[in-house]
Design an enzyme around this catalytic site. Structure first.
Site, PDB file in Angstrom:
ATOM      1  N   PHE A  97       6.099  -5.103  15.244  1.00 13.83           N
ATOM      2  CA  PHE A  97       6.954  -4.087  15.854  1.00 13.83           C
ATOM      3  C   PHE A  97       6.874  -2.845  14.986  1.00 13.83           C
ATOM      4  O   PHE A  97       7.373  -2.814  13.865  1.00 13.83           O
ATOM      5  CB  PHE A  97       8.405  -4.529  15.981  1.00 13.83           C
ATOM      6  CG  PHE A  97       9.245  -3.491  16.687  1.00 13.83           C
ATOM      7  CD1 PHE A  97       9.259  -3.453  18.070  1.00 13.83           C
ATOM      8  CD2 PHE A  97       9.943  -2.539  15.985  1.00 13.83           C
ATOM      9  CE1 PHE A  97       9.991  -2.473  18.741  1.00 13.83           C
ATOM     10  CE2 PHE A  97      10.678  -1.555  16.642  1.00 13.83           C
ATOM     11  CZ  PHE A  97      10.701  -1.527  18.027  1.00 13.83           C
ATOM     12  N   LYS A 142      14.286   4.652   8.557  1.00 10.63           N
ATOM     13  CA  LYS A 142      15.570   3.960   8.591  1.00 10.63           C
ATOM     14  C   LYS A 142      16.467   4.306   7.411  1.00 10.63           C
ATOM     15  O   LYS A 142      17.133   5.314   7.420  1.00 10.63           O
ATOM     16  CB  LYS A 142      15.338   2.459   8.740  1.00 10.63           C
ATOM     17  CG  LYS A 142      14.752   2.069  10.100  1.00 10.63           C
ATOM     18  CD  LYS A 142      14.841   0.585  10.352  1.00 10.63           C
ATOM     19  CE  LYS A 142      14.159   0.192  11.660  1.00 10.63           C
ATOM     20  NZ  LYS A 142      14.787   0.750  12.854  1.00 10.63           N
ATOM     21  N   ASP A 172       3.818  -0.746   6.666  1.00 15.37           N
ATOM     22  CA  ASP A 172       4.991  -0.277   7.402  1.00 15.37           C
ATOM     23  C   ASP A 172       6.224  -0.882   6.736  1.00 15.37           C
ATOM     24  O   ASP A 172       6.600  -2.013   7.003  1.00 15.37           O
ATOM     25  CB  ASP A 172       4.896  -0.698   8.869  1.00 15.37           C
ATOM     26  CG  ASP A 172       6.088  -0.226   9.693  1.00 15.37           C
ATOM     27  OD1 ASP A 172       7.111   0.163   9.093  1.00 15.37           O
ATOM     28  OD2 ASP A 172       6.009  -0.280  10.940  1.00 15.37           O
TER      29      ASP A 172
END
Length: 397
Positions: A140, A254, A225
């Site tokens: 994801f 984030k 990532d």
């Protein structure tokens, strides 16, 4: 009771691209939130790790307030006085030479893809239009049309084609599959050091080190990532550090915005990020003064190592408590630091049902892939908070 009406209004006026729990939050501080009816909940999701430092961390809020009174946006047509310090501190935190700030995690991934392709053409000598990037199944990385083109999640991918070419999907945790997939046109391997959305999947020991060696041997960029796994979540600054591995490129987001503003970034050395020239990539809001002021405050928190240590120590307690539930309704527990994927016995209930029952008991978590729940409390959580959450989960099971 204000909750039913607020939920009905949200259902009426918004697209149904989420299936939220029936909670309407109005206030928050630290690891706790309060709904519109005054009920308190322990936040064990942390905005998918965007709230690593808790809700309204006083140092981060102060940095935002101070910047709001001075300057919030210039665009990158000009340089502002918060830009250099943020980029410098973040580059140092990553051990890299350059930083390219963006806004959302998906933008960071898209930036990484573009940089890798351009590096492949200009530095490696891959024929134009032939660059290939290897990714892992069950990944994801975001929801843009390019990113969902290499997703194996039907909910993220189906009915959004035509899809972007140039990606090879291999099983996660299998370095031999990566070795077999590498061709002269491979420019990068893009991986999550721990797959979050898939259920907090930790790869086998030696996997990330093996990928690093393959990339080095084949002149391929290793892109990590760390948008969800990085910035203290797993007990180290970056999850990839657990294997002593240094990627060629970090993708961050984030928690970098402190739960206040969206901030993302790509960090790499000059021989990689230096391929970009003026006009080839950018963002009006990327690296804006407010984002940089908050981002700098976030990096300062991480420079002390306090939050990484808290995650490691409290994470051990969290995993000890969760593993004690294996065989009592829990099938398996995975994760590192204050991050866990918990597989619930599907004969008892679904992950959604567990999340709803936890919410009724004042603990907020989220399900994924049927019978799995994800737990990711803020790194400011206390031992008492952990004990409370574990007790509620045990009671439900």
């Amino acid at each position: 009771m204000r909750t039913p009406g607020a939920l009905a209004d949200a259902e009426r006026w918004t697209a149904h691209n989420y299936h939220p729990l029936p909670v309407v939050i109005a206030d928050a501080e630290g690891a706790w939130v309060t709904d519109v009816d005054g009920k308190r909940y322990l936040d064990f999701l942390s905005g998918y790790s965007a709230l690593n430092f808790g809700h309204r961390h006083p140092g981060l809020v102060a940095a935002a307030h101070a910047q709001l009174d001075r300057l919030t946006l210039t665009s990158r047509a000009f340089v502002h006085d918060q830009f250099a310090e943020f980029c410098h501190r973040l580059a140092d935190l990553c051990g890299k030479e350059l930083v390219l700030p963006m806004n959302t995690g998906a933008e960071a991934v898209e930036t990484g893809i573009k940089v890798a392709r351009k590096w492949g053409y200009q530095v490696k000598g891959v024929p134009d239009g032939q660059a290939e990037i290897i990714v892992a199944a069950d990944n994801f990385h975001g929801r843009t049309t390019t990113i969902i083109s290499f997703s194996t999640d039907p909910d993220a991918r189906n009915d959004f084609g035509p899809y972007t070419p140039g990606f090879t999907i291999v099983p996660y945790g299998d370095s031999d599959a990566i070795a077999a997939a590498i061709t002269p046109n491979t420019v990068a391997v893009l991986l999550e050091p721990i797959q979050g959305e898939a259920g907090v999947l930790v790869p086998p020991a030696g996997y990330l080190a093996g990928v690093r060696q393959l990339c080095t041997d084949n002149n391929v960029l290793f892109i990590a990532d760390e948008i969800q796994s990085g910035l203290g979540r797993t007990g180290k600054t970056f999850a990839i550090e657990h294997e002593g591995v240094v990627p060629d490129m970090y993708l961050l987001g984030k928690a970098l915005g402190g739960g206040i503003v969206p901030v993302s970034a790509v960090a790499a050395n000059k021989d990689v990020l230096g391929v970009l020239k003026p006009g080839e990539h950018g963002s009006t809001f990327g690296g804006n003064p407010l984002a940089c002021a908050v981002g700098t405050a976030v990096v300062k928190l991480l420079e002390t190592g306090e939050f990484q240590q808290r995650s490691a120590e409290l994470g051990a307690k969290l995993h000890e408590g969760l593993n004690a539930l294996v065989g009592r309704g829990v099938l398996a527990v995975r994760g590192r630091g204050l991050w866990a994927g918990v597989d619930i016995d599907s004969e008892r209930m679904t992950g959604r049902q567990v999340s709803e029952k936890l919410a009724a008991r004042g603990v907020l978590a989220k399900d994924t892939h049927g019978s799995t729940i994800r737990l990711a409390p803020p790194l400011t959580v206390t031992e008492a908070d952990l004990d409370h959450a574990l007790a509620q989960l045990a009671a439900i099971l």
